[in-house]
Design an enzyme around this catalytic site. Structure first.
Site, short mmCIF file in Angstrom:
data_model
loop_
_atom_site.label_atom_id
_atom_site.label_comp_id
_atom_site.label_asym_id
_atom_site.label_seq_id
_atom_site.Cartn_x
_atom_site.Cartn_y
_atom_site.Cartn_z
N LYS A 187 0.85 -1.18 0.00
CA LYS A 187 0.00 0.00 0.00
C LYS A 187 0.89 1.24 0.00
O LYS A 187 1.53 1.56 0.99
CB LYS A 187 -0.93 0.06 1.21
CG LYS A 187 -2.05 1.06 0.96
CD LYS A 187 -2.64 1.69 2.19
CE LYS A 187 -1.79 2.73 2.81
NZ LYS A 187 -1.68 3.99 2.06
N GLY A 240 6.95 4.96 8.57
CA GLY A 240 6.10 6.13 8.78
C GLY A 240 6.21 6.63 10.20
O GLY A 240 7.27 6.49 10.84
N GLU A 262 10.19 1.09 10.51
CA GLU A 262 11.23 2.11 10.36
C GLU A 262 10.51 3.44 10.56
O GLU A 262 9.69 3.83 9.74
CB GLU A 262 11.89 1.99 8.98
CG GLU A 262 13.23 2.65 8.92
CD GLU A 262 13.14 4.07 8.45
OE1 GLU A 262 13.07 4.97 9.32
OE2 GLU A 262 13.10 4.29 7.24
N CYS A 296 13.35 10.86 7.67
CA CYS A 296 13.26 10.25 9.00
C CYS A 296 14.55 10.50 9.78
O CYS A 296 14.53 10.59 10.99
CB CYS A 296 12.99 8.76 8.87
SG CYS A 296 14.08 7.95 7.71
N GLU A 393 9.33 15.65 16.13
CA GLU A 393 9.73 15.57 14.72
C GLU A 393 8.94 16.60 13.91
O GLU A 393 7.71 16.56 13.87
CB GLU A 393 9.45 14.15 14.20
CG GLU A 393 9.94 13.95 12.79
CD GLU A 393 9.84 12.49 12.34
OE1 GLU A 393 8.75 11.90 12.47
OE2 GLU A 393 10.84 11.95 11.85
P1 NAI Z 1 1.76 7.92 8.49
O1 NAI Z 1 2.61 7.07 9.36
O2 NAI Z 1 0.35 8.12 8.93
O3 NAI Z 1 1.70 7.31 7.00
C1 NAI Z 1 2.64 6.41 6.46
C2 NAI Z 1 1.91 5.28 5.76
O4 NAI Z 1 1.09 4.58 6.70
C3 NAI Z 1 0.94 5.74 4.66
O5 NAI Z 1 0.94 4.80 3.61
C4 NAI Z 1 -0.40 5.71 5.37
O6 NAI Z 1 -1.50 5.57 4.51
C5 NAI Z 1 -0.24 4.50 6.25
N1 NAI Z 1 -1.14 4.45 7.41
C6 NAI Z 1 -1.64 5.50 8.11
N2 NAI Z 1 -2.45 5.06 9.10
C7 NAI Z 1 -2.45 3.71 9.02
C8 NAI Z 1 -3.11 2.68 9.76
N3 NAI Z 1 -3.92 2.96 10.77
N4 NAI Z 1 -2.88 1.40 9.42
C9 NAI Z 1 -2.05 1.09 8.41
N5 NAI Z 1 -1.42 2.02 7.66
C10 NAI Z 1 -1.62 3.31 7.97
O7 NAI Z 1 2.48 9.31 8.31
P2 NAI Z 1 1.82 10.69 7.79
O8 NAI Z 1 0.48 10.87 8.46
O9 NAI Z 1 1.88 10.72 6.33
O10 NAI Z 1 2.85 11.76 8.37
C11 NAI Z 1 2.78 12.20 9.73
C12 NAI Z 1 4.16 12.38 10.30
O11 NAI Z 1 4.82 11.13 10.36
C13 NAI Z 1 5.09 13.26 9.50
O12 NAI Z 1 4.91 14.61 9.77
C14 NAI Z 1 6.43 12.77 9.98
O13 NAI Z 1 6.76 13.37 11.21
C15 NAI Z 1 6.21 11.29 10.20
N6 NAI Z 1 6.66 10.49 9.03
C16 NAI Z 1 7.83 9.80 9.12
C17 NAI Z 1 8.29 9.11 8.02
C18 NAI Z 1 9.57 8.36 8.08
O14 NAI Z 1 10.21 8.18 7.06
N7 NAI Z 1 9.98 7.85 9.22
C19 NAI Z 1 7.58 9.10 6.75
C20 NAI Z 1 6.32 9.80 6.77
C21 NAI Z 1 5.92 10.47 7.88
#
Ligand code: NAI
Ligand code: MG
Length: 490
Positions: A187, A240, A262, A296, A393
C-alpha cells in the site's frame, strides 16, 4: 520565489488503478481519490481508492502466486534474474520516473535523478544477488540424526510505505522480500501513489509472474489497516510515524504478525570546534534541508560547540539564504514544496511554536510564494533542549541550533529523546568520534558525513525509531523463516 516555465515536460500518467494478480482493476467500491501536485495545489489525477475488499483480492492473488504459481517453483537464480531485469527497466526509464516522482511528491528533479532513482536501482541489484544465496546449516546434534536448516520465504508480505521517498521505500521493501521468494501486497502512501503503480507495470514487463507483486492504493485507516489485519498476510513492514506504528502493533496482535518498523527521529548532529567547519556546515545544511526536511533521519538537533557557535551559525544562515526554492521540475531548483497541506500546516505550527517558546529565527520562517506548499528554509538559534522544536519531529525545512560546552555533556543531551534513528559527529579527533559513535543510542552514526546510504549498510532505529533493520544482509531475515529438519539415520 523564482517563477520559471517548466523545463521538463510533465510526465505521462499511465496507471491509476489497483494492480492485483497482474491486472489493472478499479477498486471494488468504484471509489477514487485525488493525488495532488504540491507545487501547484492542483489535482494530477484520480486514483483507485482501495479498501478491505481490494486488499482481500490482492492477498488471495499473492497467496496463490506464493503457493501455486511459477514463482513457487522458480529456481532462485532466475528469481534474481527477474530483479536484475526490473532494475534495468527502471534505469531505461530513469528520467520519466524521476519526473513522475517530482510531480507527485514535489522533490527537486535533480534530487530524484541523482539520489532517489540511482539508489532504487542499486538496491534492487544488491538484493537480486542474494536470491540464490540463502544457505541453511548442517547441525551436529546428539544421536544418529542428520539435522539441517532451510531458509524459506516468510510468505505474503504486507508493505506500507510513506510519501517522502516513494520509489526508494518501495525498493527497500521489495528488494529483500523478492530475493527471499515472498509475494507482496503493497500500500503506497495516499499522497504519492503514482510511481509505485508505474513500478508494478515495469515488474510485470520484466517478467514477474502475476500475483507476485500487488499494489493497492488507498488510505491508512482503511486499506492500510486491512493489510495489517488480514489473516492471509504473514508479515507487515511499515515505514512512517511512530504513532501509526502503535496502531499497527495493536491491529497486528490478533494474528500475531511479524512486524518491522522504520519510524522517525530527532537525530543529533554534533559539531565540535576542531571539525573542518566548511564541511560540517555543508553537511549540517544538507543533513537537515535535503528532501525539504522530510527525512526520517534529518539532523534536526544541531549541537554546536560554544567556542565556534557564532561563526558556524553565520555559515549556516548564508547557506540557507543561498538555497534556490521553486518549481521542482526546474533542474536548478534545490528546494521544492512540502508534500501536502497537512505537512505544510504542521511545519508552520512548529515555526510559530519556536518563536513563541523563545527560539531566535535567524532566517526564513514564512511561506514562500502564494501557490504550492513552499516554506522558506528556516534556521532557529538559541534553541533549548525542552522546546517543542527540539523534542518533536517537524519533518520540514526547519533547522534547530543548540549550544554545548564539551564532550562530557553532549552524550546525555544527544540521547535525551525517545527516538534513536541516526546521529552524526563532526571532529578531527578520532577518539572523540569513536566515543560519540559508541555512546549515542542510534541505529546509524555518521562521522564527518551525513545521509550516506548504501544498499549494503543496515539502517533502522533504536528505541521508538523502529524495530528491525532495513537494507544490508540483515533485512533478508525479515522475510525468511528458518525450518529445522531432522532425519533419523538408523
Ligand atoms: P503515516 O505514518 O500516517 O503514513 C505512512 C503510511 O502509513 C501511509 O501509507 C499511510 O496511509 C499508512 N497508514 C496510516 N495510518 C495507518 C493505519 N492505521 N494502518 C495502516 N497504515 C496506515 O504518516 P503521515 O500521516 O503521512 O505523516 C505524519 C508524520 O509522520 C510526519 O509529519 C512525519 O513526522 C512522520 N513520518 C515519518 C516518516 C519516516 O520516514 N519515518 C515518513 C512519513 C511520515
Ligand atoms: Mg498519518
Amino acid at each position: 520565489m523564482a517563477t520559471t516555465t517548466l523545463p521538463i515536460a510533465p510526465p505521462q500518467i499511465r496507471h491509476q488503478q489497483c494492480f492485483i494478480g497482474g491486472q489493472w482493476v478499479d477498486s471494488v467500491s468504484g471509489k477514487t481519490f485525488a493525488t495532488v501536485n504540491p507545487a501547484t495545489e492542483e489535482e494530477i489525477c484520480q486514483v483507485a481508492e482501495g479498501d478491505a475488499e481490494d486488499v482481500d483480492l490482492a492477498v488471495q492473488a499473492a497467496r496463490n502466486a506464493l503457493e501455486n504459481g511459477p514463482w513457487a517453483g522458480m529456481d532462485a537464480r532466475d528469481r534474481g534474474g527477474l530483479m536484475y531485469k526490473l532494475a534495468d527497466l527502471i534505469e531505461q526509464e530513469l528520467d520519466e520516473l524521476a519526473a513522475l516522482e517530482t510531480l507527485d511528491n514535489g522533490k527537486p528533479i535533480r534530487d530524484a535523478r541523482a539520489a532517489d532513482l540511482p539508489l532504487v536501482i542499486d538496491c534492487l541489484r544488491y538484493y537480486a544477488g542474494y536470491a540464490d544465496k540463502f544457505h541453511g546449516k548442517t547441525i551436529p546434534v546428539r544421536g544418529n540424526f542428520f539435522t539441517y536448516t532451510r531458509r524459506e520465504p516468510i510468505g505474503v508480505a504486507g508493505q506500507i510505505i510513506p510519501w517522502n521517498f516513494p520509489l526508494l521505500m518501495a525498493a527497500w521493501k521489495w528488494g529483500p522480500a523478492l530475493a527471499a521468494g515472498c509475494t507482496i501486497v503493497m500500500k503506497p502512501a495516499e499522497q504519492t501513489p503514482l510511481t509505485c503503480l508505474r513500478l508494478a507495470q515495469l515488474a510485470q514487463d520484466a517478467g514477474f509472474p502475476d500475483g507476485v507483486i500487488n499494489v493497492v492504493p488507498g488510505f491508512g485507516p482503511t486499506a492500510g489497516a486491512a493489510v495489517v489485519k488480514h489473516p492471509g498476510v504473514d508479515k507487515v513492514a511499515f515505514t512512517g510515524e511512530y504513532k501509526t506504528a502503535q496502531i499497527i502493533m495493536r491491529d497486528a496482535a490478533e494474528t500475531l504478525k511479524r512486524l518491522t518498523f522504520e519510524l522517525g527521529g530527532k537525530s543529533p548532529n554534533i559539531v565540535f570546534a576542531d571539525a573542518d567547519l566548511e564541511a560540517a556546515a555543508a553537511g549540517a545544511h544538507f543533513g537537515l534541508f535535503f528532501n525539504q526536511g522530510q527525512c526520517c533521519c534529518a539532523g534536526s538537533r544541531l549541537f554546536v560547540e560554544e567556542s565556534i557557535h557564532d561563526k558556524f551559525v553565520d555559515k549556516l544562515v548564508a547557506l540557507s539564504k543561498d538555497c534556490k526554492i521553486g518549481d521542482p521540475l526546474d533542474p536548478e531548483t534545490q528546494q521544492g514544496p512540502q508534500v501536502d497541506k497537512a505537512q505544510f500546516d504542521k511545519i508552520m505550527e512548529y515555526i510559530d511554536l519556536g518563536n513563541r517558546q523563545g527560539a531566535q529565527c535567524l532566517t526564513g520562517g514564512q511561506r514562500a510564494g502564494e501557490r504550492g506548499y513552499f516554506i522558506e528554509p528556516t534556521v532557529f538559534d538559541a534553541v533549548t533542549d525542552d522546546m517543542a522544536i527540539a523534542t518533536e519531529e517537524i519533518f520540514g525545512p526547519v533547522m534547530n541550533i543548540l549550544k554545548f560546552k564539551d564532550v562530557d555533556e553532549i552524550v546525555d543531551r544527544a540521547n535525551n529523546t525517545f527516538y534513536g534513528l541516526a546521529a552524526a559527529v563532526w571532529t578531527r579527533d578520532i577518539g572523540k568520534a569513536h566515543h560519540i559513535a559508541r555512546h549515542v543510542k542510534a541505529g546509524t552514526v555518521w562521522v564527518n558525513c551525513y545521509d550516506v546510504f548504501d544498499a549494503a549498510a543496515p539502517f533502522g532505529g533504536f528505541k521508538m525509531s523502529g524495530i528491525g533493520r532495513e537494507l544490508g544482509e540483515k533485512a533478508l531475515d525479515n522475510y525468511l523463516e528458518d525450518k529445522t529438519v531432522t532425519v533419523a539415520l538408523d
